[in-house]
Design a protein around this motif. Structure first.
Motif, short mmCIF file in Angstrom:
data_model
loop_
_atom_site.label_atom_id
_atom_site.label_comp_id
_atom_site.label_asym_id
_atom_site.label_seq_id
_atom_site.Cartn_x
_atom_site.Cartn_y
_atom_site.Cartn_z
N SER A 59 41.66 30.12 25.05
CA SER A 59 42.86 29.73 24.32
C SER A 59 44.07 29.91 25.24
O SER A 59 43.92 30.34 26.38
N PRO A 60 45.28 29.61 24.80
CA PRO A 60 46.43 29.69 25.71
C PRO A 60 46.53 31.05 26.41
O PRO A 60 46.35 32.10 25.81
N LEU A 61 46.78 30.97 27.71
CA LEU A 61 46.90 32.18 28.53
C LEU A 61 48.24 32.86 28.30
O LEU A 61 49.25 32.20 28.07
N VAL A 62 48.23 34.19 28.35
CA VAL A 62 49.46 34.97 28.21
C VAL A 62 49.52 35.98 29.36
O VAL A 62 48.49 36.42 29.87
N PRO A 63 50.74 36.36 29.78
CA PRO A 63 50.87 37.35 30.86
C PRO A 63 50.30 38.70 30.44
O PRO A 63 50.25 39.03 29.25
N ILE A 64 49.90 39.48 31.42
CA ILE A 64 49.37 40.82 31.19
C ILE A 64 49.96 41.75 32.25
O ILE A 64 50.19 41.34 33.38
N ALA A 65 50.21 42.98 31.88
CA ALA A 65 50.78 43.95 32.82
C ALA A 65 49.84 44.15 34.00
O ALA A 65 48.62 44.27 33.83
N PRO A 66 50.38 44.18 35.23
CA PRO A 66 49.53 44.29 36.41
C PRO A 66 48.74 45.59 36.51
O PRO A 66 47.73 45.65 37.20
N ASP A 67 49.19 46.63 35.81
CA ASP A 67 48.48 47.91 35.88
C ASP A 67 47.43 48.07 34.77
O ASP A 67 46.84 49.13 34.62
N THR A 68 47.16 47.01 34.02
CA THR A 68 46.16 47.05 32.96
C THR A 68 44.76 47.16 33.56
O THR A 68 44.41 46.43 34.47
N ARG A 69 43.98 48.10 33.05
CA ARG A 69 42.60 48.26 33.50
C ARG A 69 41.73 47.25 32.75
O ARG A 69 41.81 47.14 31.54
N ILE A 70 40.90 46.55 33.48
CA ILE A 70 40.07 45.49 32.91
C ILE A 70 38.60 45.90 32.96
O ILE A 70 38.10 46.29 34.01
N LYS A 71 37.92 45.79 31.82
CA LYS A 71 36.46 45.95 31.79
C LYS A 71 35.87 44.55 31.80
O LYS A 71 36.14 43.76 30.91
N PHE A 72 35.11 44.25 32.84
CA PHE A 72 34.57 42.90 32.95
C PHE A 72 33.10 42.97 33.33
O PHE A 72 32.60 43.98 33.81
N GLU A 73 32.42 41.86 33.07
CA GLU A 73 31.00 41.76 33.40
C GLU A 73 30.75 40.96 34.67
O GLU A 73 29.80 41.21 35.38
N THR A 74 31.62 39.99 34.93
CA THR A 74 31.45 39.10 36.08
C THR A 74 32.79 38.86 36.74
O THR A 74 33.81 38.83 36.07
N GLN A 75 32.75 38.70 38.06
CA GLN A 75 33.96 38.39 38.80
C GLN A 75 33.69 37.17 39.67
O GLN A 75 32.65 37.08 40.32
N LEU A 76 34.62 36.23 39.66
CA LEU A 76 34.52 35.03 40.49
C LEU A 76 35.72 34.99 41.42
O LEU A 76 36.81 35.43 41.05
N TRP A 77 35.54 34.44 42.61
CA TRP A 77 36.64 34.32 43.55
C TRP A 77 36.99 32.85 43.73
O TRP A 77 36.11 31.99 43.76
N LEU A 78 38.27 32.58 43.89
CA LEU A 78 38.75 31.21 44.08
C LEU A 78 38.72 30.79 45.55
O LEU A 78 38.78 29.61 45.85
N TYR A 79 38.64 31.76 46.44
CA TYR A 79 38.52 31.50 47.88
C TYR A 79 38.02 32.76 48.55
O TYR A 79 37.96 33.81 47.92
N ASN A 80 37.65 32.66 49.84
CA ASN A 80 37.21 33.84 50.57
C ASN A 80 38.16 34.09 51.75
O ASN A 80 39.10 33.32 51.96
N ASP A 81 37.92 35.14 52.49
CA ASP A 81 38.82 35.48 53.60
C ASP A 81 38.90 34.37 54.64
O ASP A 81 39.93 34.20 55.29
N GLY A 82 37.86 33.59 54.80
CA GLY A 82 37.86 32.50 55.77
C GLY A 82 38.69 31.31 55.34
O GLY A 82 39.04 30.46 56.15
N THR A 83 38.97 31.23 54.02
CA THR A 83 39.76 30.11 53.50
C THR A 83 41.02 30.61 52.79
O THR A 83 41.46 30.04 51.81
N SER A 84 41.59 31.69 53.28
CA SER A 84 42.80 32.27 52.70
C SER A 84 43.93 31.25 52.69
O SER A 84 44.10 30.49 53.64
N PRO A 85 44.74 31.22 51.62
CA PRO A 85 45.86 30.27 51.57
C PRO A 85 46.90 30.51 52.67
O PRO A 85 47.68 29.62 52.99
N THR A 86 46.89 31.68 53.25
CA THR A 86 47.81 31.95 54.35
C THR A 86 47.54 31.02 55.53
O THR A 86 48.47 30.61 56.23
N HIS A 87 46.26 30.67 55.73
CA HIS A 87 45.88 29.87 56.89
C HIS A 87 45.24 28.53 56.55
O HIS A 87 45.10 27.69 57.43
#
Length: 106
Positions: free
Chosen positions: A48-76
């Motif tokens: 559903s619509p996304l809402v902001p969350i405080a950056p210090d909120t602890r998250i309990k999650f089952e799975t984590q996905l990455w949008l890029y890796n160190d070799g494809t960092s947006p910096t480079h």
């Protein structure tokens, strides 16, 4: 002024009830509950619509996905920058929260 890509989306935490986008510091940026739509022949699950969350909120999650890796960092990597920019442009709440956090840090 240089872009601080640490504030841009880096990955996604998935829990049974919520989806969270997080930044390079693994701090959540925005989140939304999952909603199941039951159709006669299938179930469609969307966030559903996304809402902001405080950056210090602890998250309990089952799975984590990455949008890029160190070799494809947006910096480079120009393609990664373009993909992340398209993602942020498609989710105004995500873009606004990143801009807000950037302004707070300035």
């Amino acid at each position: 002024m240089r872009t601080d890509y640490r504030l841009w989306p880096y990955g996604i935490y998935l829990s049974p009830a919520f989806i969270y986008f997080h930044d390079r510091l693994y701090q959540p940026i925005v989140f939304a509950p999952w909603i199941d739509y039951y159709l006669p022949d299938r179930i469609i699950t969307v966030a559903s619509p996304l809402v902001p969350i405080a950056p210090d909120t602890r998250i309990k999650f089952e799975t984590q996905l990455w949008l890029y890796n160190d070799g494809t960092s947006p910096t480079h990597d120009r393609q990664t920058r373009a993909k992340l920019k398209n993602l942020m442009d498609s989710i105004p709440t995500l873009k606004a929260e990143i801009a807000r956090r950037k302004a707070v840090r300035a």
